[in-house]
Design an enzyme around this catalytic site. Structure first.
Site, short mmCIF file in Angstrom:
data_model
loop_
_atom_site.label_atom_id
_atom_site.label_comp_id
_atom_site.label_asym_id
_atom_site.label_seq_id
_atom_site.Cartn_x
_atom_site.Cartn_y
_atom_site.Cartn_z
N ARG A 55 1.49 0.47 -14.56
CA ARG A 55 2.66 0.29 -13.68
C ARG A 55 3.22 -1.13 -13.79
O ARG A 55 3.60 -1.74 -12.80
CB ARG A 55 2.31 0.57 -12.22
CG ARG A 55 1.96 2.00 -11.91
CD ARG A 55 3.17 2.92 -12.13
NE ARG A 55 2.91 4.24 -11.61
CZ ARG A 55 2.19 5.17 -12.22
NH1 ARG A 55 1.69 4.94 -13.43
NH2 ARG A 55 1.99 6.34 -11.67
N SER B 127 4.35 6.87 -5.04
CA SER B 127 3.18 6.06 -4.64
C SER B 127 3.67 4.71 -4.14
O SER B 127 4.40 4.03 -4.86
CB SER B 127 2.26 5.82 -5.83
OG SER B 127 1.80 7.03 -6.36
N GLU C 111 3.27 -0.96 -5.06
CA GLU C 111 3.77 -0.61 -6.38
C GLU C 111 5.29 -0.73 -6.38
O GLU C 111 5.92 -0.98 -7.40
CB GLU C 111 3.34 0.83 -6.69
CG GLU C 111 3.45 1.21 -8.13
CD GLU C 111 4.13 2.53 -8.32
OE1 GLU C 111 5.37 2.52 -8.44
OE2 GLU C 111 3.44 3.56 -8.37
N1 EPU Z 1 -6.78 11.67 -2.84
C1 EPU Z 1 -7.24 11.51 -1.55
N2 EPU Z 1 -6.33 11.67 -0.54
C2 EPU Z 1 -5.04 11.98 -0.76
C3 EPU Z 1 -4.58 12.16 -2.07
C4 EPU Z 1 -5.48 11.99 -3.11
O1 EPU Z 1 -8.40 11.24 -1.30
O2 EPU Z 1 -4.30 12.09 0.24
C5 EPU Z 1 -7.71 11.50 -3.95
C6 EPU Z 1 -7.78 12.79 -4.76
O3 EPU Z 1 -8.86 13.54 -4.35
C7 EPU Z 1 -7.94 12.32 -6.17
C8 EPU Z 1 -7.42 10.91 -6.17
O4 EPU Z 1 -7.21 10.52 -4.83
O5 EPU Z 1 -9.30 12.25 -6.52
C9 EPU Z 1 -6.17 10.73 -7.01
O6 EPU Z 1 -5.10 11.45 -6.42
P1 EPU Z 1 -3.87 11.99 -7.29
O7 EPU Z 1 -4.40 12.73 -8.45
O8 EPU Z 1 -2.95 12.68 -6.38
O9 EPU Z 1 -3.20 10.72 -7.92
P2 EPU Z 1 -2.96 9.21 -7.40
O10 EPU Z 1 -3.97 8.34 -8.04
O11 EPU Z 1 -2.85 9.15 -5.93
C10 EPU Z 1 -1.43 8.55 -9.43
C11 EPU Z 1 -0.08 7.95 -9.63
C12 EPU Z 1 1.01 8.99 -9.37
C13 EPU Z 1 0.80 10.12 -10.36
C14 EPU Z 1 -0.61 10.71 -10.16
C15 EPU Z 1 -0.96 11.75 -11.19
C16 EPU Z 1 -0.31 5.57 -9.10
C17 EPU Z 1 0.00 4.48 -8.17
N3 EPU Z 1 0.10 6.79 -8.74
O12 EPU Z 1 -1.53 8.91 -8.05
O13 EPU Z 1 2.26 8.39 -9.64
O14 EPU Z 1 1.76 11.14 -10.17
O15 EPU Z 1 -1.60 9.66 -10.30
O16 EPU Z 1 -1.15 11.15 -12.43
O17 EPU Z 1 -0.92 5.33 -10.15
C18 EPU Z 1 4.01 7.12 -8.63
O18 EPU Z 1 3.69 6.18 -9.35
O19 EPU Z 1 4.99 7.02 -7.82
C19 EPU Z 1 3.25 8.37 -8.67
C20 EPU Z 1 3.49 9.39 -7.85
#
Ligand code: EPU
Length: 338
Positions: A164, A238, A334
């Site tokens: 990012r 995010s 972010e």
């Molecule tokens: N999780 C929780 N609680 C929640 C949501 C998620 O505990 O409310 C846990 C899930 O169990 C999972 C982990 O967090 O193990 C990761 O969650 P998720 O796969 O939804 O992805 P993220 O890490 O929260 C990142 C990116 C997203 C992208 C997704 C999928 C960043 C800052 N965000 O989110 O990007 O869509 O991975 O690759 O890296 C963005 O940048 O705006 C964005 C949406």
């Protein structure tokens, strides 16, 4: 070129914050901007470059000139044995371009379906999702230096892409207007379905028949199930980055919270999902006034109505404090806070 005055930026940011800009220009060609760049009106005003406004939180009026990139065009400019090189103007809608690339069989961007924003903004924060980052497919970024009006080309290495992150978010922040991006897309598909929920969603499909369209459809479904549509509820995806901590700190946390999701990111470092930290800190779906965290994804801050940027910013600070008090980890936004 029309210079608008004292306009509301509410339609131009997906969080839906109602602030005003003193001046506003829809940049339709780079030539007109080059001409303007030497005028006292241009040099004398503070400038803000706006793409789709999907990664910005306004906390106050903008006393200066907003340049909204409205340049359009998608063109296949050359090809070699393995790649298509596609030049896209900055004002094209990102998802619209992804859909077109799938239709044309220019492969690689399918995992990045439905990300809000414009093509020109994509390299700035190196948008990424489901195991793919846009940096993997960027050949060249063309930008205008605001100060001199000169056009410059950056190859992928010069963009200094990171998680990012890029040079346009760091040392060159606000100094260049990206007007065109050249993508290097695959002729032979190289699908990435390592992200577990994506793999699960594609289980039914015969691997021999798997296509970019299948992946894009699955990504769209996953995003729609977890992330709020900015057209319906204001948000900027995010809000924080997933923090990267030293392995030793991560291991100590894992002893205390064995169920903590985590990813090794090399060099003795560990990435921890900020969404998990926020949820464990008891803030998932929480609300204060007109702002809150989304009930299906704790990392997304939402505008429940007529939130002000100040109120959203102070809520974000509370999240940072609570996560820090609970885990000793400092979350970093972010989004750009202005
Ligand atoms: N999780 C929780 N609680 C929640 C949501 C998620 O505990 O409310 C846990 C899930 O169990 C999972 C982990 O967090 O193990 C990761 O969650 P998720 O796969 O939804 O992805 P993220 O890490 O929260 C990142 C990116 C997203 C992208 C997704 C999928 C960043 C800052 N965000 O989110 O990007 O869509 O991975 O690759 O890296 C963005 O940048 O705006 C964005 C949406």
């Amino acid at each position: 070129m029309e210079i608008l005055q004292n306009i509301s930026l509410k339609p131009y940011n997906t969080f839906g914050i109602d602030v005003r800009a003193t001046f506003f220009i829809n940049v339709k060609t780079i030539e007109e901007l080059q001409l303007l760049s030497s005028e006292p009106f241009f040099t004398g005003n503070k400038k803000l470059i706006l793409g789709g406004g999907s990664n910005i939180l306004f906390t106050k009026d903008f006393h200066g000139l907003v340049l909204k990139t409205a340049l359009k065009g998608i063109e296949l400019i050359r090809e070699d044995t393995n790649h298509y090189y596609v030049s896209v103007k900055a004002g094209e809608d990102w998802h619209g371009f992804v859909l077109k690339s799938i239709q044309q069989q220019w492969q690689g961007l399918e995992n990045l379906s439905l990300i809000p924003g414009t093509v020109g903004a994509a390299p700035i924060q190196n948008i990424g999702a489901y195991g793919v980052e846009v940096a993997d497919y960027i050949e060249e970024v063309k930008a205008l230096e605001i100060k001199s009006g000169e056009l410059q080309s950056f190859n992928a290495a010069a963009c200094k892409f990171g998680y990012r992150n890029s040079i346009f978010k760091q040392e060159l922040k606000g100094k260049y207007l990206i007007y065109e991006v050249v993508f290097r897309l695959n002729k032979i598909p190289k699908y990435n379905i390592t992200y577990a929920p994506l793999k699960a969603a594609l289980q039914e499909i015969d691997q021999e028949k798997l296509s970019a369209k299948h992946i894009s459809d699955a990504v769209i479904k996953i995003r729609q199930s977890k992330l709020p549509d900015p057209e319906v509820i204001g948000n900027c995806g995010s809000f924080f980055k997933n923090p990267i901590v030293e392995e030793a700190i991560g291991q100590a946390l894992l002893e205390k919270y064995p169920q903590m999701p985590n990813y090794a990111v090399g060099q003795g470092a560990m990435k921890i999902p900020a969404a998990w930290l926020i949820e464990q800190a008891g803030l998932k779906g929480s609300r204060e006034g007109q702002v809150g965290t989304y009930q299906k994804q704790a990392l997304v801050m939402v505008n429940h109505g007529n939130a002000t940027g100040k109120e959203a910013h102070s809520f974000a600070k509370k999240i940072i404090t609570k996560v820090n008090d609970t885990f000793g980890i400092t979350l970093e936004p972010e989004v750009n806070i202005l």
